[in-house]
Scaffold this active site. Structure first.
Site, PDB file in Angstrom:
ATOM      1  N   SER A   1       0.830  -1.201   0.000  1.00 42.90           N
ATOM      2  CA  SER A   1       0.000   0.000   0.000  1.00 42.90           C
ATOM      3  C   SER A   1       0.874   1.264   0.000  1.00 42.90           C
ATOM      4  CB  SER A   1      -0.878  -0.052   1.263  1.00 42.90           C
ATOM      5  OG  SER A   1      -1.620   1.124   1.427  1.00 42.90           O
TER       6      SER A   1
ATOM      7  N   SER B   1      -4.904  13.517  -3.514  1.00 41.12           N
ATOM      8  CA  SER B   1      -5.608  14.798  -3.457  1.00 41.12           C
ATOM      9  C   SER B   1      -4.980  15.831  -2.536  1.00 41.12           C
ATOM     10  CB  SER B   1      -7.051  14.571  -3.035  1.00 41.12           C
ATOM     11  OG  SER B   1      -7.097  14.169  -1.691  1.00 41.12           O
TER      12      SER B   1
ATOM     13  N   LYS C   1     -17.688  13.151  -7.041  1.00 47.29           N
ATOM     14  CA  LYS C   1     -16.831  14.332  -7.176  1.00 47.29           C
ATOM     15  C   LYS C   1     -17.031  14.924  -8.575  1.00 47.29           C
ATOM     16  CE  LYS C   1     -13.611  12.581  -3.705  1.00 47.29           C
ATOM     17  NZ  LYS C   1     -14.043  13.360  -2.539  1.00 47.29           N
TER      18      LYS C   1
ATOM     19  N   THR D   1     -26.631  -3.839   2.071  1.00 51.00           N
ATOM     20  CA  THR D   1     -26.984  -2.419   2.178  1.00 51.00           C
ATOM     21  C   THR D   1     -27.929  -2.043   1.039  1.00 51.00           C
ATOM     22  OG1 THR D   1     -26.061  -0.203   2.440  1.00 51.00           O
ATOM     23  CG2 THR D   1     -24.968  -1.601   0.852  1.00 51.00           C
ATOM     24  N   THR D   2     -28.786  -1.072   1.290  1.00 54.68           N
ATOM     25  CA  THR D   2     -29.770  -0.650   0.292  1.00 54.68           C
ATOM     26  C   THR D   2     -29.076  -0.050  -0.927  1.00 54.68           C
ATOM     27  OG1 THR D   2     -31.322  -0.183   2.074  1.00 54.68           O
ATOM     28  CG2 THR D   2     -31.802   0.833  -0.046  1.00 54.68           C
TER      29      THR D   2
ATOM     30  N   THR E   1      -4.304  14.615   8.274  1.00 56.36           N
ATOM     31  CA  THR E   1      -4.402  14.463   6.814  1.00 56.36           C
ATOM     32  C   THR E   1      -3.051  14.726   6.157  1.00 56.36           C
ATOM     33  OG1 THR E   1      -6.664  15.253   7.053  1.00 56.36           O
ATOM     34  CG2 THR E   1      -5.802  15.152   4.829  1.00 56.36           C
TER      35      THR E   1
HETATM   36  N1  PLP Z   1     -10.559   7.403  -2.430  1.00 54.43           N
HETATM   37  C1  PLP Z   1     -10.017   8.633  -2.329  1.00 54.43           C
HETATM   38  C2  PLP Z   1      -8.617   8.839  -2.792  1.00 54.43           C
HETATM   39  C3  PLP Z   1     -10.768   9.702  -1.799  1.00 54.43           C
HETATM   40  O1  PLP Z   1     -10.211  10.910  -1.684  1.00 54.43           O
HETATM   41  C4  PLP Z   1     -12.111   9.467  -1.386  1.00 54.43           C
HETATM   42  C5  PLP Z   1     -12.971  10.541  -0.827  1.00 54.43           C
HETATM   43  O2  PLP Z   1     -12.745  11.659  -0.759  1.00 54.43           O
HETATM   44  C6  PLP Z   1     -12.608   8.165  -1.516  1.00 54.43           C
HETATM   45  C7  PLP Z   1     -11.824   7.162  -2.023  1.00 54.43           C
HETATM   46  C8  PLP Z   1     -14.013   7.865  -1.098  1.00 54.43           C
HETATM   47  O3  PLP Z   1     -14.904   8.245  -2.135  1.00 54.43           O
HETATM   48  P1  PLP Z   1     -16.437   8.536  -1.781  1.00 54.43           P
HETATM   49  O4  PLP Z   1     -16.528   9.966  -1.427  1.00 54.43           O
HETATM   50  O5  PLP Z   1     -17.203   8.154  -3.011  1.00 54.43           O
HETATM   51  O6  PLP Z   1     -16.783   7.642  -0.628  1.00 54.43           O
END
Ligand code: PLP
Length: 435
Positions: free
Chosen positions: A90, A142, A213, A242-243, A328
């Site tokens: 990872s 991000s 997004k 889940t629904t 973060t």
């Molecule tokens: N993967 C990454 C890199 C993210 O930044 C995010 C959410 O911001 C996710 C997965 C999760 O995506 P979702 O918002 O559809 O749950």
């Protein structure tokens, strides 16, 4: 208020075609799906959406989840627990959803240094060849805007017999001729010509993405081989118990995917606006962390000051930009993160850059020259760290280093126009960025 911190990077949440599709589906099919996918929640909208996603990524199959957090968690937990003695490698900057999935799998986890191919190879080489391995990584990270070395990771995966798991959450809709993400973008012409065989995207085993997004709705998905998707469909609690997403959401997300697959103007404009913001901040010495993507991270280096800068932008200038603090990002690397949209026309960008200038002056925040004097941090103040943009000048229609765009691309109206006209017309496009 001007929103410069949102993840609806392409304004699809207000796209007329998406909204119309959602209204019609809501009126016809009601608010909820009525059950889980296996008990009455499976419907034509799920089938159509999964077909569009599979086509987008040129994969045999796809599976939709209530979010990409759930998709990442459920898929890694399932594969990691069902493949005997599986090891998951990872990237150290992977999103919490992947970290959680790996934890839930109970599989052995090995973290490799962010985007460090030597570290990854050393760790792959240390494992016995018969052990199942998954390399989990992202395309666009991000918080810093860095981009994973996708092709090189595919090479290592082939060499050491590993499965590749690529999170394209911040790239779908934004890169590639059809908006499938960075993997698609890397073979731009082949995909534009509809020839995915042998491309980098073709070599990725599992692609995950969000519908929340750039596509402006909510939901997440995986795409890959029919057998892998079937295994997750049959075994993953996060899918089974889940629904289902509401029909209108699925239909709207599909409309957004189809729209972006057939029209690249929004993502081109988003990139042009990103470049304009980065250029203007760099010219003022406001320290942008260099990266090749659409993310504009600005280094502050202190949690209290980052929060004060964000507060001042909101209270004194009417601009919403979120401060990003520990955990973060590491302590000392606190930042503001900006994501321009196609709707951030010149007036909004000018307002943003002059507001940042004023906040930097008022709070005495370090500029690029100050970071350089200290030896640099996160690529700021370090010469020669300007990475090559994912979208080339040529792909954006500004080749030859000219300010005046030279190439043409299709507008929504179907006509072909020179890109400088698009920039002039952008104010009239009616995309709202304020509320
Ligand atoms: N993967 C990454 C890199 C993210 O930044 C995010 C959410 O911001 C996710 C997965 C999760 O995506 P979702 O918002 O559809 O749950």
């Amino acid at each position: 208020m001007d929103f410069f911190s949102q993840c609806l990077q392409l304004g699809m949440g207000r796209n007329p075609q998406v909204i119309k599709t959602m209204h019609e589906t809501l009126d016809m099919y009601g608010a909820g799906a009525g059950g889980t996918r296996n008990i009455s929640g499976h419907n034509q909208h799920a089938i159509a959406l999964e077909a569009s996603i599979a086509k987008l990524h040129a994969k045999p199959a796809a599976l939709v989840f209530s979010s990409c957090y759930v998709a990442n968690d459920a898929t890694l937990a399932t594969l990691g627990s069902k493949l005997p003695n599986c090891v998951i490698l990872s990237d150290s900057l992977n999103h919490a959803s992947m970290i959680q999935g790996i934890r839930h799998s109970g599989a052995k986890k090995i973290v490799f240094k962010h985007n460090d191919l030597i570290d990854l190879e050393t760790k792959l080489a240390s494992l016995p060849s018969h052990v199942p391995k998954i390399i989990a990584f992202e395309s666009v990270y991000s918080m810093c805007g860095s981009v994973g070395p996708i092709e090189e990771i595919c090479d290592l995966a082939e060499k050491y017999g590993a499965i590749t798991f690529l999170d394209e959450v911040h790239a779908v809709g934004m890169y590639g001729p059809h908006g499938a993400g960075v993997a698609e973008h890397l073979d731009f012409e082949a995909h534009r010509a509809g020839k995915p065989k042998g491309t980098i995207m073709d070599r990725i085993d599992i692609i995950t993405g969000t519908l929340g997004k750039a596509y402006g709705c909510v939901g997440g998905y995986i795409a890959g081989s029919a057998k892998m998707v079937d295994a997750v469909r049959s075994l993953a609690p996060g899918f089974i118990f889940t629904t289902s997403l509401p029909p209108a959401t699925m239909a709207g997300a599909r409309a957004a995917i189809e729209y972006q697959a057939n029209y690249d103007g929004d993502r081109v404009l988003q990139q042009l606006h990103t470049r304009a913001v980065k250029d203007s901040l760099e010219a003022r010495g406001v320290p942008v962390i260099p990266n090749p993507s659409h993310i504009v991270p600005i280094l502050v280096g202190d949690a209290e000051i980052a929060r004060a800068a964000s507060d001042s932008l909101l209270e004194d200038h009417g601009i919403y930009v979120q401060a990003i603090n520990y955990p973060t990002v590491p302590v000392g690397q606190e930042r503001l993160r900006i994501t321009p949209t196609p709707g951030h026309t010149q007036n909004y960008r000018d307002h943003l850059t002059s507001a940042l200038e004023s906040v930097w002056n008022t709070l005495g925040i370090k500029r690029t020259r100050d970071w350089r004097a200290e030896g640099g941090l996160c690529g700021v103040g370090i010469n020669g760290t300007k990475p090559q943009n994912i979208w080339s000048d040529e792909q954006l229609g500004i080749s030859g280093g000219s300010d005046i765009p030279t190439s043409t691309f299709k507008m929504k109206t179907g006509g072909k126009v020179v890109m400088s006209n698009i920039l002039k017309r952008e104010v009239d496009r009616g995309i709202s960025t304020s509320a």
